[in-house]
Design a protein around this motif. Structure first.
Motif, mmCIF file in Angstrom:
data_model
loop_
_atom_site.group_PDB
_atom_site.id
_atom_site.type_symbol
_atom_site.label_atom_id
_atom_site.label_comp_id
_atom_site.label_asym_id
_atom_site.label_seq_id
_atom_site.Cartn_x
_atom_site.Cartn_y
_atom_site.Cartn_z
ATOM 1 N N GLU A 120 0.920 -1.209 -0.115
ATOM 2 C CA GLU A 120 -0.083 0.045 0.016
ATOM 3 C C GLU A 120 0.690 1.274 0.065
ATOM 4 N N VAL A 121 0.836 2.195 -0.741
ATOM 5 C CA VAL A 121 1.496 3.369 -0.994
ATOM 6 C C VAL A 121 0.869 4.487 -0.456
ATOM 7 N N LEU A 122 1.415 5.432 0.463
ATOM 8 C CA LEU A 122 1.017 6.903 0.835
ATOM 9 C C LEU A 122 1.744 7.776 0.148
ATOM 10 N N GLU A 123 1.349 8.825 -0.384
ATOM 11 C CA GLU A 123 2.257 9.860 -1.097
ATOM 12 C C GLU A 123 2.091 11.081 -0.555
ATOM 13 N N PHE A 124 3.487 11.681 -0.167
ATOM 14 C CA PHE A 124 3.396 12.919 0.610
ATOM 15 C C PHE A 124 4.283 13.934 -0.278
ATOM 16 N N PRO A 125 3.682 14.811 -0.715
ATOM 17 C CA PRO A 125 4.667 16.024 -1.530
ATOM 18 C C PRO A 125 5.657 16.706 -1.102
ATOM 19 N N LEU A 126 6.682 16.745 -1.653
ATOM 20 C CA LEU A 126 7.784 17.610 -1.134
ATOM 21 C C LEU A 126 7.554 18.981 -2.066
ATOM 22 N N SER A 127 7.932 20.116 -1.028
ATOM 23 C CA SER A 127 7.752 21.395 -1.300
ATOM 24 C C SER A 127 9.187 21.823 -2.030
ATOM 25 N N PHE A 128 9.056 21.736 -3.569
ATOM 26 C CA PHE A 128 10.416 21.769 -4.110
ATOM 27 C C PHE A 128 10.492 23.030 -5.241
ATOM 28 N N GLY A 129 9.478 23.842 -5.326
ATOM 29 C CA GLY A 129 9.486 25.041 -5.994
ATOM 30 C C GLY A 129 10.869 25.907 -5.996
ATOM 31 N N THR A 130 11.179 26.751 -6.773
ATOM 32 C CA THR A 130 12.400 27.295 -6.647
ATOM 33 C C THR A 130 12.750 28.112 -5.073
ATOM 34 N N ASN A 131 11.463 28.462 -4.777
ATOM 35 C CA ASN A 131 11.679 29.334 -3.501
ATOM 36 C C ASN A 131 11.339 28.505 -2.115
ATOM 37 N N LYS A 310 13.398 18.244 -30.027
ATOM 38 C CA LYS A 310 14.147 18.893 -30.945
ATOM 39 C C LYS A 310 15.583 18.878 -30.737
ATOM 40 N N LEU A 311 15.817 18.696 -29.446
ATOM 41 C CA LEU A 311 17.357 18.329 -29.222
ATOM 42 C C LEU A 311 17.893 17.203 -29.653
ATOM 43 N N LEU A 312 16.933 16.136 -29.853
ATOM 44 C CA LEU A 312 17.274 14.748 -30.336
ATOM 45 C C LEU A 312 17.489 15.004 -31.815
ATOM 46 N N LYS A 313 16.394 15.469 -32.324
ATOM 47 C CA LYS A 313 16.357 15.489 -33.982
ATOM 48 C C LYS A 313 17.670 16.532 -34.416
ATOM 49 N N HIS A 314 17.623 17.572 -33.754
ATOM 50 C CA HIS A 314 18.594 18.614 -34.501
ATOM 51 C C HIS A 314 19.994 18.618 -33.888
ATOM 52 N N HIS A 315 20.023 17.741 -32.574
ATOM 53 C CA HIS A 315 21.523 18.289 -32.086
ATOM 54 C C HIS A 315 22.068 16.699 -31.409
ATOM 55 N N GLN A 316 21.324 16.028 -31.500
ATOM 56 C CA GLN A 316 21.484 14.431 -30.976
ATOM 57 C C GLN A 316 21.848 14.630 -29.578
ATOM 58 N N ILE A 317 21.105 15.576 -28.625
ATOM 59 C CA ILE A 317 21.410 15.546 -27.381
ATOM 60 C C ILE A 317 19.945 15.018 -26.816
ATOM 61 N N LEU A 318 20.374 14.187 -25.468
ATOM 62 C CA LEU A 318 19.099 13.412 -24.966
ATOM 63 C C LEU A 318 19.094 14.101 -23.542
ATOM 64 N N ILE A 319 17.801 14.614 -23.454
ATOM 65 C CA ILE A 319 17.552 15.350 -21.791
ATOM 66 C C ILE A 319 16.556 14.433 -21.227
ATOM 67 N N ARG A 320 16.241 14.228 -19.991
ATOM 68 C CA ARG A 320 15.075 13.460 -19.383
ATOM 69 C C ARG A 320 13.911 14.272 -19.204
ATOM 70 N N ASP A 321 12.922 13.917 -19.929
ATOM 71 C CA ASP A 321 11.550 14.489 -19.731
ATOM 72 C C ASP A 321 11.241 14.144 -18.578
ATOM 73 N N CYS A 322 10.090 14.821 -17.904
ATOM 74 C CA CYS A 322 9.602 14.368 -16.389
ATOM 75 C C CYS A 322 8.085 14.011 -16.672
ATOM 76 N N LEU A 323 7.660 13.161 -17.779
ATOM 77 C CA LEU A 323 6.440 12.786 -17.995
ATOM 78 C C LEU A 323 5.996 11.725 -17.055
ATOM 79 N N SER A 324 7.160 11.017 -16.637
ATOM 80 C CA SER A 324 6.855 10.030 -15.615
ATOM 81 C C SER A 324 6.444 10.079 -14.263
ATOM 82 N N PHE A 325 6.921 11.485 -13.930
ATOM 83 C CA PHE A 325 6.604 11.897 -12.670
ATOM 84 C C PHE A 325 5.432 12.745 -12.644
ATOM 85 N N SER A 326 4.323 12.251 -12.201
ATOM 86 C CA SER A 326 2.885 12.840 -12.429
ATOM 87 C C SER A 326 2.892 14.146 -11.845
ATOM 88 N N GLU A 327 3.799 14.590 -10.692
ATOM 89 C CA GLU A 327 3.701 15.997 -10.194
ATOM 90 C C GLU A 327 4.249 16.916 -10.752
#
Ligand SMILES: Cc1ncc(COP(=O)(O)O)c(C=O)c1O
Length: 366
Positions: A120-131, A310-327
């Motif tokens: 069973e999972v209980l989720e507790f959000p971290l306050s992580f905004g820049t400020n 765009k980074l991949l197609k034009h510059h062959q650079i891979l960054i990590r999108d965060c779609l798998s983190f629903s928050e």
């Protein structure tokens, strides 16, 4: 090919970029650019002749090396096939409790390890905004002593470092606390906030460590758990007898003894991270978060999956999108800190991709 939930999926990236995987500049997996250490590679080579034998099922030499490294008795340490293997064993233990608290956004593999044993999972959000204040608070749990807590420190994906004092009170309340310290070794000894130094006081504490990130050895698979010997003996009965191969065990012995490599990493990271942070912050619409680890989470006014493509197609650079983190969704991406030259290449490519994007937005406005 499916969108990857982890960083470092070069086959997926290469298919999109239309180039071989070796041509991709990978910022998506948070792996040090300095390794693997030569000492580890030499140790692997020296063991090739031993592949005809089974490894020592007790991993005596490796446990001794880790016990020297952490100043702990060897029976408090259990090596595993990456910390991912030990996370699964922790998941099995956590699933026996009423529920497990996760600090979110949480590393995706925690959900896998817990779901595998129907925890069973209980989720507790971290306050992580820049400020935001750099802390997490677990509220509204009336009964705690029958529950577990699983968190990472430094926190992935935000890079926040929790102080030892912020975590210690939870050790008094929760039945089991698992702290994943996969990125802790990036902090020099005078700054780290590891719980290793108190582990012998808390039989309900498990610490997970990894050689993947700091020593650049994701393909080797080597991690270890630090916990009460009774728990580790139980875990050994749950898994197969030789999860760590001979080459990985030898490389780990050499790596943890390699003080020169460790010092070199501590000397490199702060300046390289700062260069990347300042560069990202100067780009329109991007706001990186301060990080104690070797990666930066970046808030983006533009769709980060579009930036990624765009980074991949034009510059062959891979960054990590965060779609798998629903928050986080599509307004954040994560990048590893790499060498000065690579970081510069990313910043230039991002600048081009972003200005291209703002032209499109302006044209739409007109
Ligand atoms: C927070 C965290 N813990 C653990 C791991 C897994 O490490 P290992 O390669 O040792 O299984 C990762 C890898 O991405 C991670 O980000």
């Amino acid at each position: 090919m499916r969108q990857p939930a982890h960083g470092g999926n070069l086959a997926w990236a290469a298919a999109l970029a239309g180039c071989p995987p070796s041509a991709i500049l990978d910022f998506s997996a948070s792996i040090s650019p300095l390794g693997p250490p030569n000492s580890a590679l030499a140790a692997i080579e020296s063991q090739l002749g031993n592949l005809r034998h089974y490894p020592d099922p007790d991993y005596g030499e490796l446990r001794l090396a880790l016990s020297h490294f952490h100043q702990l008795p060897p029976e408090w340490i259990l090596p595993g096939n990456g910390s991912a293997e030990l996370l699964s064993l922790a998941g099995r233990e956590l699933a026996q409790l009423a529920a497990t608290a996760l600090i979110t956004p949480a590393f995706g593999d925690y959900y896998r390890a817990l779901a595998a044993y129907h925890a069973e999972v209980l989720e507790f959000p971290l306050s992580f905004g820049t400020n935001a204040q750099e802390s997490f608070v677990i509220r509204h749990l009336s009964v705690i002593h029958d529950k577990g807590l699983l968190l990472n420190n430094p926190h992935n994906p935000t890079g926040k470092l929790f102080s030892r004092e912020a975590i210690l009170p939870y050790l008094k309340d929760f039945a089991l606390v698992v702290v994943d310290e996969a990125f802790m070794d990036f902090l020099p000894p005078e700054q780290e906030q590891s719980l290793v130094e108190v582990v012998q006081e808390y039989p309900n504490l498990v610490i997970l460590r990894s050689l993947t990130k700091f020593y650049s050895l994701p393909g080797l698979r080597l991690g270890y758990a630090i916990a009460h010997p009774d728990r580790l003996r139980r875990w050994q009965l749950w898994r197969d007898p030789w999860p760590v191969n001979t080459l990985a065990a030898a490389a780990a012995v050499a790596a943890v003894a390699d003080k020169e490599f460790q010092e070199q990493t501590w000397a490199w990271l702060p300046a390289a991270r700062d260069q990347l942070f300042q560069g990202l912050a100067s780009l329109s619409g991007l706001q990186p978060l301060q990080s104690a680890a070797n990666f930066l989470l970046v808030e983006s006014q533009q769709s980060s999956s579009q930036l990624q493509q765009k980074l991949l197609k034009h510059h062959q650079i891979l960054i990590r999108d965060c779609l798998s983190f629903s928050e986080l969704g599509d307004r954040y991406f994560r990048v590893a800190v790499r060498s000065g030259l690579d970081n510069q290449r990313l910043l230039e490519a991002l600048s081009l991709v972003i200005s291209d994007e703002s032209l499109v937005i302006k044209r739409k406005d007109n």
